[in-house]
Design a protein around this motif. Sequence first.
Motif, short mmCIF file in Angstrom:
data_model
loop_
_atom_site.label_atom_id
_atom_site.label_comp_id
_atom_site.label_asym_id
_atom_site.label_seq_id
_atom_site.Cartn_x
_atom_site.Cartn_y
_atom_site.Cartn_z
N UNK A 132 0.84 -1.20 0.00
CA UNK A 132 0.00 0.00 0.00
C UNK A 132 0.88 1.25 0.00
N UNK A 133 1.91 1.26 0.80
CA UNK A 133 2.82 2.40 0.87
C UNK A 133 3.54 2.58 -0.46
N UNK A 134 4.00 1.50 -1.05
CA UNK A 134 4.68 1.58 -2.35
C UNK A 134 3.74 2.12 -3.42
N UNK A 135 2.51 1.63 -3.45
CA UNK A 135 1.53 2.11 -4.44
C UNK A 135 1.27 3.60 -4.27
N UNK A 136 1.16 4.06 -3.03
CA UNK A 136 0.92 5.49 -2.78
C UNK A 136 2.10 6.33 -3.25
N UNK A 137 3.31 5.87 -3.00
CA UNK A 137 4.50 6.60 -3.43
C UNK A 137 4.58 6.68 -4.95
N UNK A 138 4.25 5.60 -5.64
CA UNK A 138 4.27 5.60 -7.10
C UNK A 138 3.21 6.53 -7.66
N UNK A 139 2.06 6.59 -7.05
CA UNK A 139 0.99 7.48 -7.51
C UNK A 139 1.42 8.94 -7.37
N UNK A 140 2.00 9.29 -6.24
CA UNK A 140 2.46 10.66 -6.03
C UNK A 140 3.57 11.01 -7.01
N UNK A 141 4.50 10.09 -7.23
CA UNK A 141 5.59 10.35 -8.16
C UNK A 141 5.09 10.51 -9.59
N UNK A 142 4.06 9.79 -9.96
CA UNK A 142 3.53 9.85 -11.33
C UNK A 142 2.89 11.20 -11.62
N UNK A 143 2.42 11.91 -10.61
CA UNK A 143 1.74 13.18 -10.82
C UNK A 143 2.65 14.39 -10.62
N UNK A 144 3.92 14.18 -10.39
CA UNK A 144 4.82 15.30 -10.22
C UNK A 144 5.25 15.84 -11.57
N UNK A 145 5.43 17.18 -11.63
CA UNK A 145 5.91 17.79 -12.86
C UNK A 145 7.30 17.26 -13.17
N UNK A 146 7.55 16.99 -14.45
CA UNK A 146 8.81 16.39 -14.86
C UNK A 146 9.90 17.41 -15.11
N UNK A 147 9.56 18.69 -15.25
CA UNK A 147 10.59 19.69 -15.45
C UNK A 147 10.34 20.88 -14.54
N UNK A 148 11.23 21.82 -14.58
CA UNK A 148 11.15 22.97 -13.67
C UNK A 148 10.72 24.25 -14.39
N UNK A 149 9.99 24.13 -15.50
CA UNK A 149 9.50 25.31 -16.20
C UNK A 149 8.58 26.09 -15.28
N UNK A 150 8.81 27.41 -15.10
CA UNK A 150 7.92 28.19 -14.24
C UNK A 150 6.49 28.18 -14.79
N UNK A 151 5.51 28.16 -13.89
CA UNK A 151 4.12 28.13 -14.32
C UNK A 151 3.75 29.44 -14.99
N UNK A 152 3.12 29.33 -16.14
CA UNK A 152 2.66 30.49 -16.89
C UNK A 152 1.26 30.21 -17.41
N UNK A 153 0.24 30.38 -16.55
CA UNK A 153 -1.13 30.07 -16.97
C UNK A 153 -1.56 30.78 -18.24
N UNK A 154 -1.01 31.95 -18.52
CA UNK A 154 -1.38 32.68 -19.74
C UNK A 154 -0.86 32.00 -21.01
N UNK A 155 0.01 31.01 -20.86
CA UNK A 155 0.56 30.28 -22.01
C UNK A 155 -0.26 29.03 -22.35
N UNK A 156 -1.30 28.73 -21.56
CA UNK A 156 -2.16 27.60 -21.86
C UNK A 156 -3.06 28.02 -23.02
N UNK A 157 -3.00 27.25 -24.12
CA UNK A 157 -3.80 27.54 -25.31
C UNK A 157 -4.92 26.52 -25.42
N UNK A 158 -6.16 26.99 -25.36
CA UNK A 158 -7.32 26.12 -25.46
C UNK A 158 -8.18 26.59 -26.62
N UNK A 159 -8.38 25.72 -27.59
CA UNK A 159 -9.19 26.03 -28.75
C UNK A 159 -10.38 25.07 -28.78
N UNK A 160 -11.59 25.60 -28.68
CA UNK A 160 -12.81 24.78 -28.70
C UNK A 160 -13.41 24.84 -30.10
N UNK A 161 -13.46 23.68 -30.76
CA UNK A 161 -14.01 23.59 -32.12
C UNK A 161 -15.50 23.30 -32.11
#
Length: 133
Positions: free
Chosen positions: A9-38
Amino acid sequence: MKHLLSVPVIIAAMLTIAACQKKDETPMQPDKVNISIASPKTGDVYHKGDTIRILASVSYISQLHGYSLAIKNKATNTTLWNTEEHVHSDKFDVNNYWVNTIDSATQLALELTAEIDHDGNGGSNSVSFSSQP
Protein backbone atom coordinates in the motif's frame (compact mmCIF):
# COMPACT_ATOMS: atom_id res chain seq x y z
CA MET A 1 2.19 -9.86 9.32
CA LYS A 2 0.28 -6.56 9.39
CA HIS A 3 3.48 -4.71 8.46
CA LEU A 4 3.99 -6.92 5.41
CA LEU A 5 0.50 -6.09 4.15
CA SER A 6 1.03 -2.34 4.51
CA VAL A 7 4.25 -2.31 2.45
CA PRO A 8 2.48 -2.74 -0.94
CA VAL A 9 0.00 0.00 0.00
CA ILE A 10 2.82 2.40 0.87
CA ILE A 11 4.68 1.58 -2.35
CA ALA A 12 1.53 2.11 -4.44
CA ALA A 13 0.92 5.49 -2.78
CA MET A 14 4.50 6.60 -3.43
CA LEU A 15 4.27 5.60 -7.10
CA THR A 16 0.99 7.48 -7.51
CA ILE A 17 2.46 10.66 -6.03
CA ALA A 18 5.59 10.35 -8.16
CA ALA A 19 3.53 9.85 -11.33
CA CYS A 20 1.74 13.18 -10.82
CA GLN A 21 4.82 15.30 -10.22
CA LYS A 22 5.91 17.79 -12.86
CA LYS A 23 8.81 16.39 -14.86
CA ASP A 24 10.59 19.69 -15.45
CA GLU A 25 11.15 22.97 -13.67
CA THR A 26 9.50 25.31 -16.20
CA PRO A 27 7.92 28.19 -14.24
CA MET A 28 4.12 28.13 -14.32
CA GLN A 29 2.66 30.49 -16.89
CA PRO A 30 -1.13 30.07 -16.97
CA ASP A 31 -1.38 32.68 -19.74
CA LYS A 32 0.56 30.28 -22.01
CA VAL A 33 -2.16 27.60 -21.86
CA ASN A 34 -3.80 27.54 -25.31
CA ILE A 35 -7.32 26.12 -25.46
CA SER A 36 -9.19 26.03 -28.75
CA ILE A 37 -12.81 24.78 -28.70
CA ALA A 38 -14.01 23.59 -32.12
CA SER A 39 -17.39 22.23 -31.02
CA PRO A 40 -19.85 23.33 -29.88
CA LYS A 41 -19.51 26.78 -31.45
CA THR A 42 -20.73 29.99 -29.87
CA GLY A 43 -24.40 30.47 -30.73
CA ASP A 44 -25.13 26.84 -31.65
CA VAL A 45 -28.66 25.71 -30.83
CA TYR A 46 -29.47 22.16 -29.71
CA HIS A 47 -32.72 20.41 -28.86
CA LYS A 48 -33.66 17.82 -26.25
CA GLY A 49 -32.21 14.47 -27.27
CA ASP A 50 -29.44 15.94 -29.42
CA THR A 51 -25.95 14.56 -28.87
CA ILE A 52 -23.46 17.40 -28.54
CA ARG A 53 -19.94 16.57 -29.63
CA ILE A 54 -17.26 18.36 -27.64
CA LEU A 55 -14.03 18.86 -29.59
CA ALA A 56 -11.09 20.93 -28.39
CA SER A 57 -7.32 21.07 -28.47
CA VAL A 58 -5.08 22.08 -25.58
CA SER A 59 -1.39 22.95 -25.58
CA TYR A 60 1.13 24.41 -23.16
CA ILE A 61 4.87 25.15 -23.02
CA SER A 62 5.39 22.26 -20.60
CA GLN A 63 3.54 19.21 -19.30
CA LEU A 64 -0.07 19.68 -18.20
CA HIS A 65 -1.71 17.69 -15.43
CA GLY A 66 -5.14 17.20 -17.02
CA TYR A 67 -8.40 18.91 -17.78
CA SER A 68 -12.00 19.29 -16.69
CA LEU A 69 -15.12 19.93 -18.76
CA ALA A 70 -18.42 21.31 -17.52
CA ILE A 71 -21.70 22.27 -19.14
CA LYS A 72 -23.52 24.85 -17.04
CA ASN A 73 -26.85 26.62 -17.04
CA LYS A 74 -25.76 30.24 -17.49
CA ALA A 75 -28.73 31.73 -15.62
CA THR A 76 -28.26 29.67 -12.45
CA ASN A 77 -24.58 28.67 -12.82
CA THR A 78 -25.74 25.10 -12.12
CA THR A 79 -23.48 22.36 -13.45
CA LEU A 80 -25.53 20.03 -15.65
CA TRP A 81 -22.66 17.73 -16.63
CA ASN A 82 -18.96 17.48 -15.91
CA THR A 83 -16.02 15.19 -16.42
CA GLU A 84 -12.29 15.31 -15.92
CA GLU A 85 -9.30 13.51 -17.33
CA HIS A 86 -5.77 12.94 -16.10
CA VAL A 87 -3.52 13.75 -19.08
CA HIS A 88 0.22 14.23 -18.68
CA SER A 89 1.24 15.89 -21.91
CA ASP A 90 2.04 19.30 -23.32
CA LYS A 91 -0.52 18.85 -26.11
CA PHE A 92 -3.73 16.83 -26.32
CA ASP A 93 -7.17 16.75 -27.89
CA VAL A 94 -10.51 16.56 -26.13
CA ASN A 95 -13.20 14.42 -27.76
CA ASN A 96 -16.33 13.89 -25.69
CA TYR A 97 -20.13 13.78 -25.96
CA TRP A 98 -23.10 15.02 -23.96
CA VAL A 99 -26.75 14.18 -24.61
CA ASN A 100 -29.05 17.17 -24.08
CA THR A 101 -31.86 16.32 -21.62
CA ILE A 102 -33.19 19.87 -21.13
CA ASP A 103 -36.93 20.47 -21.65
CA SER A 104 -36.97 24.30 -21.76
CA ALA A 105 -35.15 27.14 -23.49
CA THR A 106 -31.85 27.48 -21.64
CA GLN A 107 -28.62 29.38 -22.23
CA LEU A 108 -25.65 27.08 -21.67
CA ALA A 109 -21.88 27.38 -21.38
CA LEU A 110 -19.21 24.77 -22.02
CA GLU A 111 -16.20 25.45 -19.79
CA LEU A 112 -12.88 23.71 -20.44
CA THR A 113 -10.13 24.12 -17.85
CA ALA A 114 -6.62 22.76 -18.38
CA GLU A 115 -4.67 22.19 -15.17
CA ILE A 116 -0.94 22.76 -14.89
CA ASP A 117 -0.68 21.28 -11.40
CA HIS A 118 -2.62 19.96 -8.39
CA ASP A 119 -2.98 23.48 -6.96
CA GLY A 120 -5.53 24.64 -9.52
CA ASN A 121 -3.17 26.66 -11.70
CA GLY A 122 -4.05 26.58 -15.36
CA GLY A 123 -6.06 28.17 -18.10
CA SER A 124 -9.63 28.01 -19.29
CA ASN A 125 -11.89 28.80 -22.20
CA SER A 126 -15.64 28.70 -22.67
CA VAL A 127 -18.32 28.95 -25.34
CA SER A 128 -21.98 29.86 -25.02
CA PHE A 129 -24.72 27.93 -26.78
CA SER A 130 -28.37 27.18 -26.14
CA SER A 131 -30.94 24.47 -25.75
CA GLN A 132 -34.40 24.87 -27.22
CA PRO A 133 -37.39 22.56 -26.67
